[in-house]
Design a protein around this motif. Sequence first.
Motif, PDB file in Angstrom:
ATOM      1  N   UNK A 190     -30.626  30.959   2.897  1.00  0.00           N
ATOM      2  CA  UNK A 190     -30.794  29.969   3.965  1.00  0.00           C
ATOM      3  C   UNK A 190     -29.463  29.614   4.620  1.00  0.00           C
ATOM      4  N   UNK A 191     -28.384  29.620   3.862  1.00  0.00           N
ATOM      5  CA  UNK A 191     -27.076  29.311   4.437  1.00  0.00           C
ATOM      6  C   UNK A 191     -26.699  30.369   5.473  1.00  0.00           C
ATOM      7  N   UNK A 192     -26.882  31.630   5.137  1.00  0.00           N
ATOM      8  CA  UNK A 192     -26.559  32.709   6.071  1.00  0.00           C
ATOM      9  C   UNK A 192     -27.541  32.716   7.242  1.00  0.00           C
ATOM     10  N   UNK A 193     -28.817  32.471   6.962  1.00  0.00           N
ATOM     11  CA  UNK A 193     -29.809  32.355   8.043  1.00  0.00           C
ATOM     12  C   UNK A 193     -29.414  31.239   9.004  1.00  0.00           C
ATOM     13  N   UNK A 194     -28.906  30.132   8.464  1.00  0.00           N
ATOM     14  CA  UNK A 194     -28.535  28.988   9.303  1.00  0.00           C
ATOM     15  C   UNK A 194     -27.391  29.351  10.235  1.00  0.00           C
ATOM     16  N   UNK A 195     -26.293  29.883   9.689  1.00  0.00           N
ATOM     17  CA  UNK A 195     -25.188  30.178  10.608  1.00  0.00           C
ATOM     18  C   UNK A 195     -25.500  31.374  11.487  1.00  0.00           C
ATOM     19  N   UNK A 196     -26.383  32.261  11.053  1.00  0.00           N
ATOM     20  CA  UNK A 196     -26.811  33.362  11.920  1.00  0.00           C
ATOM     21  C   UNK A 196     -27.643  32.873  13.091  1.00  0.00           C
ATOM     22  N   UNK A 197     -28.506  31.907  12.850  1.00  0.00           N
ATOM     23  CA  UNK A 197     -29.330  31.353  13.924  1.00  0.00           C
ATOM     24  C   UNK A 197     -28.486  30.514  14.873  1.00  0.00           C
TER      25      UNK A 197
END
Length: 187
Positions: free
Chosen positions: A27-34
């Motif tokens: 979720x952390x990577x998904x967050x900064x990716x989004x």
Amino acid sequence: MAKIYTKTGDKGETSIIGGEKVKKCSNRVEAYGTIDELNSFIGIIVSHMKSSIDVKKDLGEIQQILFDCGTDMATPNSTKGYRTSAESIEWLESCIDKYLASPPPITEFIIPGGDPVASELHFARTIARRAERIVVAASLEGEINPEVLKFLNRLSDYFFAAARLVNYRENRMDVSYRRNSQVFYND
């Protein structure tokens, strides 16, 4: 010549700030990716803008702050402090208030659309909402900068206000949702 590929992510992991390795689907990577996706889409919007130079300038500042948000999301347990601040949120709120002063008040839901730039701003609002949801999910798994969540929450409101302002300036009427009842009350 320096190469931009490192091959370190070939097994589905990435290093976040501080050196910890996490899965690319976290979720952390998904967050900064989004957040990065949203920032890129704002670049598209800005490239299409021929008028509303004040909004265009503000969007440039938002892109800078979104980089801060992404950095903060890639930084668990920051000991040096985070980059996204309450001042960024206050600035964004002032933009929203300024933008909403021109178009007529609304009392019902509106359908996204109108001028092409306004339509893109509405689309950016939905990306901001998705980023916000993923940041909430990441916050359940570890420490995050709470100002990122607040900024993204205000940012979706900003895009709504900016879309309405652009439509107003381009003489495009908001289209009301046809099954509306009054949902917003103006003081």
